[in-house]
Design a protein around this motif. Structure first.
Motif, mmCIF file in Angstrom:
data_model
loop_
_atom_site.group_PDB
_atom_site.id
_atom_site.type_symbol
_atom_site.label_atom_id
_atom_site.label_comp_id
_atom_site.label_asym_id
_atom_site.label_seq_id
_atom_site.Cartn_x
_atom_site.Cartn_y
_atom_site.Cartn_z
ATOM 1 N N CYS A 100 -123.099 -28.395 60.330
ATOM 2 C CA CYS A 100 -124.131 -27.288 59.929
ATOM 3 C C CYS A 100 -123.464 -26.017 59.421
ATOM 4 O O CYS A 100 -123.888 -25.548 58.162
ATOM 5 C CB CYS A 100 -125.053 -26.806 60.930
ATOM 6 N N GLN A 101 -122.375 -25.661 59.894
ATOM 7 C CA GLN A 101 -121.668 -24.483 59.658
ATOM 8 C C GLN A 101 -121.120 -24.518 58.139
ATOM 9 O O GLN A 101 -120.981 -23.827 57.267
ATOM 10 C CB GLN A 101 -120.699 -23.987 60.768
ATOM 11 N N ARG A 139 -122.043 -26.300 56.081
ATOM 12 C CA ARG A 139 -123.013 -26.087 55.049
ATOM 13 C C ARG A 139 -123.689 -24.658 54.789
ATOM 14 O O ARG A 139 -124.678 -24.594 54.275
ATOM 15 C CB ARG A 139 -124.173 -27.160 55.151
ATOM 16 N N GLY A 140 -123.003 -23.851 55.492
ATOM 17 C CA GLY A 140 -123.353 -22.384 55.289
ATOM 18 C C GLY A 140 -124.668 -21.727 56.530
ATOM 19 O O GLY A 140 -125.122 -20.723 56.394
ATOM 20 N N ILE A 141 -124.836 -22.890 57.523
ATOM 21 C CA ILE A 141 -125.916 -22.748 58.473
ATOM 22 C C ILE A 141 -125.282 -22.002 59.772
ATOM 23 O O ILE A 141 -124.418 -22.732 60.101
ATOM 24 C CB ILE A 141 -126.790 -23.598 58.827
ATOM 25 N N ASP A 142 -125.477 -20.907 60.079
ATOM 26 C CA ASP A 142 -124.782 -20.402 61.273
ATOM 27 C C ASP A 142 -125.180 -20.943 62.565
ATOM 28 O O ASP A 142 -126.260 -21.922 62.575
ATOM 29 C CB ASP A 142 -124.785 -18.901 61.407
#
Lengths: 248, 484
Positions: free
Chosen positions: B437-438, B440-443
């Motif tokens: 997830c991270q 892909r830019g998702i915190d």
């Protein structure tokens, strides 16, 4: 202009030193292939670039678009335009691909200060890419990589690459486990991505992907350092002669 | 950032309302029971009923079988009655309600002014009638008149005792008997207020009914009692919400909820429980020791429990259904999230007595921090329950490496015609999932909340719309800062 600049990079994982002084420059608009035997440090390079926890930089520097990347959080790197296509993409049950991709697209848009795409626009663009990659658009409703075959997972990675459109794409053995047709589809996807503004770091064990995605530079990684760099012919030589003549 | 980097969340409902209260000194004896009963001007039969319960309670000991650990409660240090002072004579309209109290509910986002919704101003909770219980008394019930037109009775139980004694006397304690268990007996002796609902035959209640419970006073126990009766062929959906201020001491909440569904009647009971869970070191928080039970008395009746449990230091709660009517249906959908040092021992009991009775149990437990989360469920099929069916699915999700998930299913089958299915899974939010997830830019926080929400989907879709949104947000808040 170099998008990626790696200087004297030393990296250890679990106390064991894997990268031992790696230097690499990747300029805008180029495709670099990283080849090398098992255990040479190829995946470590991919993971340390993306900022995966557990990969410790002991020495050296990674610059991305001129900024020092060493201590930057993974999501911040992603928002800056660094993309990693995973060798083994994990499943996230219960979170639909749709929800996951929209969250990714939105967070990148927010970081760039741009406007968020509407759900309708978003679905349209995803469907278009999915069709080009032979992925049934129904996959959007399923959980992230849930119940996906190896080939579907890899195509899903390429879909994300095309959707998120980064500055640097690091592809970690994206060709492994693909049959010939899937390989062609994935290669088409990568070729579609490459343009004059971005760059690709193609990590692969075999030469066959390079028949479809022609690299500008080929590097050989052995025991944590780059031992040889050359043009695309180098890959063919490696296929014929193996790695032993370089590492002995 | 590994998943282990769990830090505590902020509890947004943790403020204290500065209000003058009339509070009994701590301690419990017969005179306290008589005081409460007298305060409510109860008829003799109810005073006697309370005293019976008190006598039974004196002889009982707290249950010790639950998978939770805490210091024994000193029942002499608790005050058993607290009420905002200016309600001595009972408020007759909102104008008489202490403005400080109104602000409390505004902060909590609960509309007490029904005219705002009636005037067509769309608010967060349209078309929901609310009964509000603050410490020991019911503050206000909205939309009473509109409900009365449909013949629906929705009022504080203390009022029902005065206005509809025949209904209260007929049903009170028939689902959860006075001596059912230690906390139910205590509640029967000292219950202060709660909601009463009666839906007449054939009536579909025209709006969602809702009760909001708030503990404010210090060293006070809250012992509310809810009684819902759905007469033949009627339908009601009932929502319950709870919050409490942040305090260093533990506070006891021992409620009893009784549901009765007659022939062809349906009751849908949803809870979003957000009692104060204690701080990150496990100090303070509510002990939520609650007995909830429904009786499907009539043929083809249905009772459905949906609960989202994120609060309380300790939760001890098993909303159950007794399936007496033939072809009756019991359902239990549960999400229980524990973080920091919270402990939850929750589940259900499905008691099949009638023929072709069906029950469904979907339980989702999420454990983070150093918390312990247990599912405990009983499915009992009696010899009379020919053709009974049960389906149970209980899933556990672990976040980080210091929390625990436990499952204690009990199945007692005395009928060879029954079909019983049980599925269970345990999974973990892995570092790999977070990293994906991270990357892909998702915190990480958003990622955990996405994963947890996905995990709970099957239960959330059972909640009424307004609550589903609230529940999703609540999980997000409860996990806030869950990732370093």
């Amino acid at each position: 202009m170099n998008i990626l600049e790696i200087k004297d990079l030393h990296v250890s994982v679990g106390g064991e030193q894997i990268l031992k002084g790696l230097n690499l420059s990747v300029e805008q608009g180029s495709v670099h292939a990283i080849m090398g035997p098992n255990g040479s440090g190829k995946s470590t390079l991919a993971n340390v670039l993306a900022g995966k926890p557990g990969y410790v930089i002991d020495r050296g520097e990674i610059h991305f678009d001129g900024d020092l990347l060493n201590d930057v959080d993974p999501e911040v790197r992603a928002r800056a335009g660094l993309f990693l296509a995973f060798q083994y993409p994990v499943e996230i049950p219960g979170v639909s691909n749709m929800e996951f991709l929209k969250a990714a697209v939105d967070s990148l848009a927010a970081a760039r200060g741009g406007e968020q795409t509407t759900a309708v626009e978003f679905v349209k663009s995803v469907r278009k890419i999915a069709t080009a990659l032979d992925l049934n658009p129904e996959f959007l409703k399923r959980g992230v990589n849930e119940g996906f075959s190896g080939g579907e997972r890899k195509r899903n990675e390429i879909l994300q690459l095309l959707l998120l459109n980064p500055r640097l794409a690091v592809l970690d053995e994206t060709d492994s486990g693909l049959d010939i047709d899937a390989m062609q589809t994935v290669a088409d996807g990568i070729n579609r991505f490459r343009d004059a503004h971005n760059c690709v770091l193609l990590i692969t064990h075999y030469q066959r992907l390079l028949n479809h995605v022609v690299p500008d530079v080929v590097h050989v990684l052995s025991d944590g350092v780059i031992v040889k760099s050359g043009e695309k012919d180098l890959a063919v030589t490696l296929e014929e002669r193996g790695y032993a003549w370089l590492t002995d | 950032m590994p998943v282990e980097d769990l830090v505590p969340s902020e509890y947004s409902a943790g403020f204290v309302t500065d209000i003058e209260s009339e509070t009994l000194p701590p301690g419990l004896d017969e005179s306290v029971v008589r005081f409460i009963s007298g305060k409510k001007q109860e008829p003799q039969w109810l005073t006697d009923w309370r005293l019976q319960a008190y006598a039974a309670w004196r002889a009982m000991t707290p249950p010790t079988w639950a998978h939770v650990h805490f210091k024994p409660i000193d029942f002499e240090s608790i005050s058993y009655y607290s009420a905002p002072k200016n309600f001595e004579d009972g408020p007759t309209s909102l104008d008489e309600v202490d403005p400080e109290l109104l602000r409390t509910y505004e902060k909590l986002g609960i509309p007490l002014h029904e005219q705002e919704t009636l005037a067509g101003v769309v608010r967060q909770t349209p078309n929901v009638a609310v009964d509000v219980v603050f410490d020991s008394v019911s503050i206000t019930t909205t939309f009473k008149e509109k409900l009365a037109e449909a013949g629906v009775i929705f009022c504080p139980i203390s009022e029902a005792v005065q206005e509809h004694p025949e209904l209260v006397q007929k049903y009170l304690g028939t689902v959860v008997p006075q001596r059912d268990n230690f906390y139910a007996a205590l509640n029967s002796a000292v219950f202060s207020d709660g909601s009463f609902v009666y839906i007449p035959p054939g009536v579909r209640c025209p709006m969602e009914l809702s009760t909001y419970f708030r503990i404010n006073a210090q060293n006070t126990g809250q012992f509310e009692r809810t009684l819902i009766i759905a007469d033949a062929g009627s339908y009601v959906s009932y929502l319950e919400g709870c919050t409490a201020p942040m305090r260093d001491e533990n506070q006891l909440h021992a409620a009893v909820v009784e549901l009765v569904a007659l022939e062809d009647a349906q009751i849908k009971y949803s809870t979003v429980q957000n009692w104060y869970p204690g701080d990150k070191d496990g100090k303070g928080g509510i002990y939520n020791f609650v007995t909830k039970r429904g009786a499907c008395r009539g043929a083809r009746s249905k009772i459905s429990w949906t609960q989202v449990e994120t609060g309380s230091a300790i939760t001890w709660k098993y909303p159950s259904v007794i399936l007496r009517g033939d072809d009756s249906v019991g359902e239990f959908y549960s999400v229980a999230l524990t973080n920091n040092y919270q402990q939850a021992d929750t589940g259900t009991k499905m008691i099949h007595l009638g023929k072709n009775t069906k029950s469904t149990i979907i339980s989702k437990g999420i454990s983070a921090g150093k918390s312990q989360n247990s599912y405990r469920g009983l499915v009992r099929i009696s010899p009379t329950a020919d053709g009974a069916r049960n389906y149970t699915q209980c899933d556990s999700l672990l976040i980080g490496g210091n929390s625990g998930a436990h499952t204690f299913p009990y199945i007692e089958n005395k009928n060879l015609n029954a079909i019983i299915e049980h599925e269970a899974t345990t999974s973990k939010v892995s570092d790999e999932q977070l990293f994906l997830c991270q990357q892909r830019g998702i915190d990480a926080e958003k990622a955990v909340s996405m994963i947890v929400n996905g995990f709970c989907k099957d239960v959330f879709r059972e909640l009424p719309m307004e609550f589903a949104v609230e529940a999703g947000k609540l999980l997000e808040v409860s996990l806030e800062g869950a990732i370093g």
